[in-house]
Structures are given as C-alpha cells and as structure tokens.
Design an enzyme around this catalytic site. Structure first.
Site, PDB file in Angstrom:
ATOM      1  N   ASP A  90       0.833  -1.198   0.000  1.00  0.00           N
ATOM      2  CA  ASP A  90       0.000   0.000   0.000  1.00  0.00           C
ATOM      3  C   ASP A  90       0.874   1.258   0.000  1.00  0.00           C
ATOM      4  O   ASP A  90       2.023   1.240   0.457  1.00  0.00           O
ATOM      5  CB  ASP A  90      -0.951   0.021   1.189  1.00  0.00           C
ATOM      6  CG  ASP A  90      -0.245   0.061   2.543  1.00  0.00           C
ATOM      7  OD1 ASP A  90       0.762  -0.663   2.705  1.00  0.00           O
ATOM      8  OD2 ASP A  90      -0.696   0.804   3.440  1.00  0.00           O
ATOM      9  N   GLU A 150       0.143  -1.169   5.973  1.00  0.00           N
ATOM     10  CA  GLU A 150       1.224  -0.625   6.795  1.00  0.00           C
ATOM     11  C   GLU A 150       1.064   0.869   7.017  1.00  0.00           C
ATOM     12  O   GLU A 150       1.321   1.376   8.125  1.00  0.00           O
ATOM     13  CB  GLU A 150       2.575  -0.921   6.137  1.00  0.00           C
ATOM     14  CG  GLU A 150       3.789  -0.656   7.036  1.00  0.00           C
ATOM     15  CD  GLU A 150       4.312   0.766   6.974  1.00  0.00           C
ATOM     16  OE1 GLU A 150       5.141   1.132   7.833  1.00  0.00           O
ATOM     17  OE2 GLU A 150       3.894   1.540   6.079  1.00  0.00           O
TER      18      GLU A 150
END
Length: 385
Positions: A90, A150
C-alpha cells in the site's frame, strides 16, 4: 568474503530490467484506503513476482477485508532456514496520481509515487533471489510477505508478520534506507482520538445556555502537549482539530487526533494512562478518549548488532560502509524487534521524500541495496549449512 561484488555487477548489468519492473509496480496504484485497488494491485503484483521467480513452493492469501489481503509466498532455498522479506504494497498516494507523475528518470534519479516507500523494496527482494540463484551460492529459502495496511497501522498485517518472523533466520525489511544506512532504532507509536460533546446554543441570543465543546478541547490540548518528555525521547503532536458548526453557534462537538512517539517501552503505559485520565471541567460536557497502542518501539538488541556485522562485511566487499541510525518513524519492523527476533530494517531504496512530491531513489542505490540483501542471505546460508 561474500559474493557481494558479483551480485552488484549482475544487478548493474540488469538495471534497465529492474527499472522496468519498478515502473510496472509504481503504475499499479495501491492507496491504503481503496480496497478495490489493493485487491487488483495485489493480483498484478503476484503476477509480476511469479513471472520473475516462478511458482512459489508455498502460497497463502489471507483475507484482509477493507485493509487489503496479506499474501505469503515462499521459494525454496539450497540451505536450511528461511529469510523473511517483509514488504507492504500500500502507498499514501490517491488514485490518479500516476497520471501526471509517472515513473521518471533523470540521470541517476528515479521519481514517482511510492517508488521509495516502498515499491523499490519489492523489486529488490525479487532481484535478490534472482542473483542468488544465478551465482549458485547456498542460500536459505526466501519468504515474501506482502501486506496492504502498513501506512494505516497494520492492524490486519501484524499477526501475520509476527507469526512469519518467528520462523525466520532474519526478517529483511526493504523500507527506505537512511542515506544507505539501516534503521536499527525506531520510535513506537501511540494514537489518541478525543471527542468532546457540549451543548449547542445561539451565540448571540442565548450564549449562557450553551457549553462549548471547543473551549473544553482547547483547555485539554496544553495538558496533552505537557505529556511530552524530551529526556525520554517522548514527543506529542496534536495534528488535527475539528469542531463547531458555525460562527454564531456555541460548539456542540469538537475533536482532535494525537500522535505520540516513544523510545522507552515504559512510556507507552504512562501515556495511555494519562490520556485516559483526562477530564473536562464543565459538567455539561462529556469527553470520549480512544487510545490505540499502534506500534512498540524498536531498540538495538544483540540480534541487531550481529546482523549489522553481516551487513558491514558485505559492504566492505563493495568497498563501502554501512552504519545504523535511530529515526522517529515507525515500520512493521517494530513488531518483529519487540518480540526479540532478528530484523534488519531500512535496507531499501537510497533516496528521499517518502510521502512527498519529491519522492525518489537513486539507480545506483537500487543495485547496491539489493546486493547487500543477497550477501546477507548468503552469509546466513553459510552459517546454517
């Protein structure tokens, strides 16, 4: 001696292919808040890694819901044990960013959304295994764990990270480096969301009938800031404030978001207790406090010092040096370190500007950092034969 020079030479020869790989990944947009793009992006990423490395010997995909799935892939090695490479796919960049900011090269500089944080790290992981295979030196299995949350706290990724790290000889995290140095000390993170509920009234016609949520929140903020302790390396930031509905309305609701960084593990309990003990003074108002212990701090361990020796050996073979840094940012490496497990964090791209429009890496650093990763795996393979 390691084969670090040979790894670097092979990577330098293939650097255009590495850049092509990076372009593909940067152009696959995977913002943390878009589960549809995370899903599609992970499928594309899996296609990329299996095209380069072949089918893994072990594959598991864990449902992450709105926060992106976790993909766990392992390729067998030629020595005992496994090296875990932890990569989040991400990014902070919204859909469409790449339309006016594609991967661009200017001499030794590559710029683009997510190029440093951390799509270069995925390219490094793939090419680490490719050059290990090419040289033929015994090496452990390579386990790649891809997580999709994350940047927003790793609530889905964390249990999978901790489970995978428990079985690894080392966890390599190709997060951005500190100008080529690794990060063996990181701050832990505590988040707090505060919301004050007051009583609305007309600010001109009936001001005394109201109880201002903004006034109460404003009184709390100095108390929150006072919790910082520079000697213990504890910092506090009230980063967002919201409140009220109009200039002429006594505010019925006000809220703020707080970011706390800690280095001393004991500070986590102190901060949580202090935040939860906050109160408002006007009895007509009420306060809701939600505290999240997001990440524990990462501090140097016997493991990290031993791993730094392996890195320095590899760097010396390249006629370079590697040191360790302490930084205020956190990563998924914090979870691994807090369990007392071996981890090398910040072995990713050499560059600057993560989360900013000048985000970039160097082409030279791409080869160097990948060679260091391969040389660490080689040394661990030799140690466990």
């Amino acid at each position: 001696m390691t084969h670090a020079v040979r790894y670097r030479d092979l990577l330098t020869t293939n650097v255009e292919a590495m850049i092509d790989d990076l372009r593909r990944l940067v152009h696959v947009e995977t913002p943390s808040d878009r589960p549809d793009l995370l899903r599609a992006g992970l499928a594309d990423i899996e296609d990329y890694v299996t095209t380069r490395l072949g089918a893994p010997s072990r594959r598991q995909r864990h449902d992450g819901g709105a926060r992106g799935d976790v993909l766990d892939l392992t390729w067998e090695g030629t020595a005992p044990g496994a090296v875990l490479c932890l990569v989040h796919y991400d990014t902070v960049w919204p859909e469409g960013t790449v339309d006016d900011w594609p991967l661009t090269r200017d001499g030794d500089i590559l710029t683009g959304p997510g190029v440093l944080d951390m799509k270069a790290g995925l390219v490094q992981t793939v090419w680490m295994l490719l050059v290990l295979r090419e040289v033929g030196e015994p090496h452990p299995a390579v386990r790649l764990l891809l997580t999709g949350d994350e940047e927003i706290g790793s609530s889905v990724g964390r249990p999978h990270i901790e489970a995978a790290a428990a079985d690894a000889l080392v966890t390599l995290i190709p997060e951005p480096s500190a100008a080529g140095d690794v990060k063996l000390q990181r701050k832990g993170m505590v988040f707090a969301d505060l919301q004050v509920h007051g009583v609305e009234s007309h600010a001109g016609l009936d001001p005394d009938a109201g109880a201002s949520a903004i006034t109460e929140l404003a009184a709390l903020i100095p108390q929150i800031n006072a919790l910082a302790d520079r000697e213990r390396e504890t910092t506090v930031n009230v980063g967002v404030i919201r409140g009220g509905s109009g200039r002429n309305v006594v505010a019925g609701v006000a809220s703020c978001e707080v970011d706390i960084r800690i280095q001393d593990p004991a500070e986590e309990d102190r901060m949580v207790a202090a935040l939860e003990a906050l109160t408002v003074t006007d009895p007509r108002c009420s306060l809701e406090v939600i505290v999240e212990r997001n990440r524990p701090p990462m501090n140097p361990t016997a493991h990290s010092q031993g791993l730094l020796t392996l890195l320095r050996t590899a760097a010396a073979d390249l006629d370079e040096t590697v040191d360790s840094r302490a930084v205020g940012g956190a990563s998924d490496g914090n979870f691994v370190s807090a369990l007392g497990l071996p981890v090398i964090d910040g072995i990713g791209g050499i560059g600057a500007g993560p989360h900013a429009r000048h985000e970039h890496i160097t082409v030279k650093g791409l080869s160097r950092q990948t060679a260091l990763m391969a040389a660490v795996a080689e040394q661990l393979g030799a140690a466990h034969r």
